[in-house]
Every structure is written in structure tokens, then in C-alpha cells.
Design a protein around this motif. Sequence first.
Motif, mmCIF file in Angstrom:
data_model
loop_
_atom_site.group_PDB
_atom_site.id
_atom_site.type_symbol
_atom_site.label_atom_id
_atom_site.label_comp_id
_atom_site.label_asym_id
_atom_site.label_seq_id
_atom_site.Cartn_x
_atom_site.Cartn_y
_atom_site.Cartn_z
ATOM 1 N N PRO A 182 1.331 42.100 108.144
ATOM 2 C CA PRO A 182 0.270 42.845 108.345
ATOM 3 C C PRO A 182 -0.825 41.543 108.351
ATOM 4 C CG PRO A 182 0.677 43.385 105.908
ATOM 5 C CD PRO A 182 1.807 42.704 106.988
ATOM 6 N N PRO A 183 -2.276 41.593 108.771
ATOM 7 C CA PRO A 183 -3.140 40.751 108.622
ATOM 8 C C PRO A 183 -3.547 40.303 107.083
ATOM 9 C CG PRO A 183 -3.833 42.298 110.290
ATOM 10 C CD PRO A 183 -2.619 42.791 109.702
ATOM 11 N N ALA A 184 -4.019 39.123 106.751
ATOM 12 C CA ALA A 184 -4.208 38.790 105.537
ATOM 13 C C ALA A 184 -5.242 39.604 104.907
ATOM 14 C CB ALA A 184 -4.977 37.449 105.448
ATOM 15 N N GLY A 185 -4.875 40.062 103.508
ATOM 16 C CA GLY A 185 -5.854 41.050 102.961
ATOM 17 C C GLY A 185 -5.678 42.614 103.346
ATOM 18 N N LYS A 186 -4.314 42.856 104.215
ATOM 19 C CA LYS A 186 -3.978 44.101 104.767
ATOM 20 C C LYS A 186 -2.922 44.489 104.201
ATOM 21 C CE LYS A 186 -8.120 44.680 107.069
ATOM 22 N NZ LYS A 186 -9.024 45.810 106.710
ATOM 23 N N VAL A 187 -2.335 45.788 104.297
ATOM 24 C CA VAL A 187 -1.205 46.344 103.971
ATOM 25 C C VAL A 187 -0.750 47.465 104.749
ATOM 26 C CG1 VAL A 187 -1.842 47.911 102.229
ATOM 27 C CG2 VAL A 187 0.344 46.886 102.132
ATOM 28 N N TYR A 188 0.506 47.815 105.168
ATOM 29 C CA TYR A 188 0.970 48.892 105.730
ATOM 30 C C TYR A 188 0.946 50.154 104.753
ATOM 31 C CZ TYR A 188 2.351 46.019 109.622
ATOM 32 O OH TYR A 188 2.276 45.119 110.764
ATOM 33 N N GLU A 189 0.564 51.327 105.008
ATOM 34 C CA GLU A 189 0.281 52.456 104.244
ATOM 35 C C GLU A 189 1.002 53.569 104.967
ATOM 36 O OE1 GLU A 189 -2.421 54.907 101.178
ATOM 37 O OE2 GLU A 189 -3.099 53.361 102.181
ATOM 38 N N LEU A 190 1.929 54.327 104.118
ATOM 39 C CA LEU A 190 2.744 55.437 104.742
ATOM 40 C C LEU A 190 1.920 56.864 104.533
ATOM 41 C CD1 LEU A 190 6.186 54.465 103.957
ATOM 42 C CD2 LEU A 190 5.025 53.986 105.834
ATOM 43 N N TRP A 191 2.117 57.642 105.259
ATOM 44 C CA TRP A 191 1.269 58.981 105.227
ATOM 45 C C TRP A 191 2.191 60.177 105.491
ATOM 46 C CZ3 TRP A 191 -3.499 58.401 103.167
ATOM 47 C CH2 TRP A 191 -4.204 56.903 103.361
ATOM 48 N N PHE A 192 2.022 61.252 104.849
ATOM 49 C CA PHE A 192 2.638 62.685 105.348
ATOM 50 C C PHE A 192 1.465 63.286 106.056
ATOM 51 C CE2 PHE A 192 5.659 62.153 101.471
ATOM 52 C CZ PHE A 192 6.913 62.268 102.282
ATOM 53 N N ASP A 193 1.812 63.927 107.029
ATOM 54 C CA ASP A 193 0.927 64.619 107.983
ATOM 55 C C ASP A 193 1.089 66.232 107.591
ATOM 56 O OD1 ASP A 193 -0.448 65.734 109.684
ATOM 57 O OD2 ASP A 193 0.510 65.008 111.626
ATOM 58 N N ASP A 194 0.260 66.655 106.827
ATOM 59 C CA ASP A 194 0.105 67.900 106.362
ATOM 60 C C ASP A 194 -0.751 68.797 107.266
ATOM 61 O OD1 ASP A 194 1.592 67.308 103.999
ATOM 62 O OD2 ASP A 194 -0.207 67.039 103.021
ATOM 63 N N GLY A 195 -0.230 69.068 108.543
ATOM 64 C CA GLY A 195 -0.933 69.865 109.567
ATOM 65 C C GLY A 195 -2.139 69.066 110.021
ATOM 66 N N GLY A 196 -2.253 67.939 110.113
ATOM 67 C CA GLY A 196 -3.359 67.109 110.566
ATOM 68 C C GLY A 196 -4.115 66.601 109.515
ATOM 69 N N THR A 197 -3.768 66.820 108.097
ATOM 70 C CA THR A 197 -4.383 66.086 106.899
ATOM 71 C C THR A 197 -3.407 65.158 106.585
ATOM 72 O OG1 THR A 197 -5.640 68.137 106.253
ATOM 73 C CG2 THR A 197 -5.427 66.522 104.765
ATOM 74 N N MET A 198 -4.060 63.923 106.469
ATOM 75 C CA MET A 198 -3.069 62.706 106.131
ATOM 76 C C MET A 198 -2.788 62.708 104.308
ATOM 77 S SD MET A 198 -1.808 62.236 108.982
ATOM 78 C CE MET A 198 -0.829 60.687 108.884
ATOM 79 N N ARG A 199 -1.838 62.444 103.879
ATOM 80 C CA ARG A 199 -1.613 62.454 102.508
ATOM 81 C C ARG A 199 -0.861 61.000 101.908
ATOM 82 N NH1 ARG A 199 3.099 64.645 99.999
ATOM 83 N NH2 ARG A 199 3.134 66.000 101.440
ATOM 84 N N SER A 200 -1.278 60.306 101.486
ATOM 85 C CA SER A 200 -0.773 58.984 100.959
ATOM 86 C C SER A 200 0.460 59.339 100.560
ATOM 87 C CB SER A 200 -1.685 58.102 100.126
ATOM 88 O OG SER A 200 -1.076 56.995 99.858
#
Length: 250
Positions: A182-200
Motif C-alpha cells: 500500500p502507499p506510504a502511511g497506508k494499510v490494507y484493512e479487511l471487512w465483514f459485510d453484514d448486509g451492507g454494514t461493514m465490520r472491521s
Amino acid sequence: MTTAELHRMAGAYALHALPEEERQAFERHLAGCEPCTQETAELCATAARLGLAVAVAPRRGMRAQVLHRITTVRQDSPGVSAPSRSTRSWLRARLLSRWALAACLAATTALGATTVWQHQRAESAVDQARRIEQGASQLAAVLAAPDAESRGARLADGATGTVVVSHARDKAVFLVTHMTQPPAGKVYELWFDDGGTMRSAGLMDPTLSDQAVLMRGAVDRASGMGVTVEAAGGSQQPTTTPIALVSFAA
């Protein structure tokens, strides 16, 4: 190179066994071939399962043995030979003085502090190893679960991803190959999709292009997962458009 030849490269690609020129050609082929993308994702997941299957757990009692020995075995100074007989006699005479006694006491105190420091470092290393072992065991359990289901994901720059879900264990694993940093100072974050609501669901290691990540939290009733680029440390909610979205099996 013919299309038929490219179709047969999925297995070698998943095992990182292709020469650079063929790897690049196959990745260009993946961009327009959905069957090969799905097959490659499944083979990458299988390769990860086989790799984790050969992990060996440390024997029972190793932690206690290491901690005991580190407090009883004195570290020798490198390159120091045993003193001669005349030197030993001179040292015994010197030890009779109060200044020599004070020096011995100071050395004993320093040795005690060093032993405590080594003990603390050993405990820290053992704790870290235990956490890594537990994480690897949980990850392997998901990949080897009888009900494990895989879904492939296509990412930018030729990267491929696979999410493996075990509803019986209520856990998911995300595997990725050839992920760009990822770009400097950034990170890839994973999410669960709870019916349209994203949960880290945790962060990926920004320094690794190939990795398997045990997603944080329970799958619960999530309908899918996604990956976004976030500021270092992650975010409570996605702040960018997902670079990948994968639906789970119904």
C-alpha cells in the motif's frame, strides 16, 4: 504461447513455480479468464492448507524448561581463556582487599540484573511464539474444516485473493498472492459485510505480498467481505472504495 498452454499454468502459478516471463503472461491471461481466476484461487488456498498441515507444535513443557535453564546457566564471555595458575594466585590476593570485595558485589548485582533482563526477554519471546502458534493453529483449522468453502477475488496489479469460510468454526481466512504494497502511511484493512454494514476484520501486513490472514471476529451472518486501503492503524469504518468485494456462499 497459446491459450491452451496458459490454461494449464494455474497449478504452477499457485506454487510460484513459473519463470518470470511465463508468470507475467499468465497474470495477463487471468485478467480476462474467469475460470482460470477461480481455479488459481482455489489452488492457492489448497497450497496454503498443505503448507500449514506440516507445522510442528513445540513439545509440552518446552516453555518451562527454557525459562528454568536461562536463570541457571551463566553466559560465558566469548574469546576468554582460562586464567593461568599464577594469575589465579594473584586474583586470590586481590580479592582480600575491600575494593575488590566491593567490585565483586557490584559485578554480582550487574549479573543479577542481566539474568532478570534475559529472563524477561525469554518470557516475551515465548509469549510471542505462543500467540503465533495459536494464530497458525486457528488459521489451519479453518482451512482444513470439513465445511470450508472458497471464493476467489481479483485485485489490482495481478494480485489474486481467496476467502475461505467455515461456518462451523464461525471463522474466515483471507489468502492473497502478489499483493502490491500500500502507499506510504497506508494499510490494507479487511471487512465483514453484514448486509451492507461493514465490520472491521483486522489489518493485513503491508510488507508481505503473499500472506494468509485469519480475519478478526466471527463470521456470524456476514454475507461477504471486502478490502479497503486505510490510514496506518486502520479505521472503524471504510473511508475508501473497496479494492475487492467477495460474496460468501448462501
